[in-house]
Design a protein around this motif. Sequence first.
Motif, PDB file in Angstrom:
ATOM      1  N   UNK A  34     -12.810  10.621  16.346  1.00 30.75           N
ATOM      2  CA  UNK A  34     -11.448  10.211  15.990  1.00 30.75           C
ATOM      3  C   UNK A  34     -11.068  10.681  14.584  1.00 30.75           C
ATOM      4  N   UNK A  35     -12.014  10.723  13.663  1.00 33.98           N
ATOM      5  CA  UNK A  35     -11.715  11.288  12.341  1.00 33.98           C
ATOM      6  C   UNK A  35     -11.413  12.780  12.471  1.00 33.98           C
ATOM      7  N   UNK A  36     -12.155  13.462  13.310  1.00 35.08           N
ATOM      8  CA  UNK A  36     -11.923  14.898  13.514  1.00 35.08           C
ATOM      9  C   UNK A  36     -10.593  15.143  14.235  1.00 35.08           C
ATOM     10  N   UNK A  48       0.858  -1.188   0.000  1.00 34.97           N
ATOM     11  CA  UNK A  48       0.000   0.000   0.000  1.00 34.97           C
ATOM     12  C   UNK A  48       0.893   1.237   0.000  1.00 34.97           C
ATOM     13  N   UNK A  49       0.568   2.215  -0.809  1.00 37.71           N
ATOM     14  CA  UNK A  49       1.355   3.434  -0.940  1.00 37.71           C
ATOM     15  C   UNK A  49       0.575   4.611  -0.388  1.00 37.71           C
ATOM     16  N   UNK A  50       1.209   5.365   0.493  1.00 33.68           N
ATOM     17  CA  UNK A  50       0.587   6.551   1.095  1.00 33.68           C
ATOM     18  C   UNK A  50       1.258   7.791   0.521  1.00 33.68           C
ATOM     19  N   UNK A  51       0.520   8.564  -0.211  1.00 34.02           N
ATOM     20  CA  UNK A  51       1.074   9.769  -0.825  1.00 34.02           C
ATOM     21  C   UNK A  51       0.525  11.006  -0.126  1.00 34.02           C
ATOM     22  N   UNK A  52       1.411  11.777   0.458  1.00 35.06           N
ATOM     23  CA  UNK A  52       0.985  13.019   1.094  1.00 35.06           C
ATOM     24  C   UNK A  52       0.295  13.891   0.042  1.00 35.06           C
ATOM     25  N   UNK A  99      -0.099  14.518   7.098  1.00 32.95           N
ATOM     26  CA  UNK A  99       1.129  14.102   7.766  1.00 32.95           C
ATOM     27  C   UNK A  99       0.965  12.748   8.458  1.00 32.95           C
ATOM     28  N   UNK A 100       0.689  11.707   7.692  1.00 29.42           N
ATOM     29  CA  UNK A 100       0.523  10.351   8.218  1.00 29.42           C
ATOM     30  C   UNK A 100       0.551   9.374   7.053  1.00 29.42           C
ATOM     31  N   UNK A 101       0.715   8.110   7.363  1.00 28.89           N
ATOM     32  CA  UNK A 101       0.537   7.074   6.343  1.00 28.89           C
ATOM     33  C   UNK A 101      -0.892   6.562   6.475  1.00 28.89           C
ATOM     34  N   UNK A 123      -4.949  17.002  14.169  1.00 33.21           N
ATOM     35  CA  UNK A 123      -3.528  16.670  14.293  1.00 33.21           C
ATOM     36  C   UNK A 123      -2.822  16.672  12.941  1.00 33.21           C
ATOM     37  N   UNK A 124      -3.452  17.251  11.920  1.00 32.90           N
ATOM     38  CA  UNK A 124      -2.874  17.399  10.580  1.00 32.90           C
ATOM     39  C   UNK A 124      -2.451  16.078   9.945  1.00 32.90           C
TER      40      UNK A 124
END
Length: 163
Positions: free
Chosen positions: A46-48, A13-17, A76-78, A53-54
């Motif tokens: 938790x989604x909010x 799985x690829x996480x692209x900012x 700013x997360x995977x 937390x950006x």
Amino acid sequence: MPLYKNCRLRTGRFSQRGGIYLLTAVVKHRTPLFRDFELGRCVVREMMNAQRWNQAQSLAWVVMPDHLHWLMQLEDASLESLMRQVKSRSSKAINERCARTGQLWQAGFHDRALRQEEDLLASARYIVANPLRAGLVKRVGDYPLWDAIWLQGYQASSSTPRP
């Protein structure tokens, strides 16, 4: 032979900012826990928090009785850490609230990256219309656990609390 092993929906799985993703997570055994509005709100919080937390910018989401659809822009997360956090923290809150223990969500999650040329508004409409298609309500605005950035400030009815 299955492509996915050990309940992992996808390897590599690829996480692209900055990438836009449609994420889906399912409650274990498809138990309709989120028929209870307050339990659904635990997931919404938790989604909010992820947004605060950006980690992700929410574009549209719906918490169905037994699953979640979330259209979001990754910050700013995977994907893995974002979903692990949302599922873990919502599980903890729900388990405490219900005086229960154990796994709440099915392992893993489904993700679909949206290409730039795809119509985000059409994807958001599809997501928020999920309760209508499932026969839970007659009007989208009657379902309490959804939102979309295109509707900020909109309240479907005075009795429907918005996040």
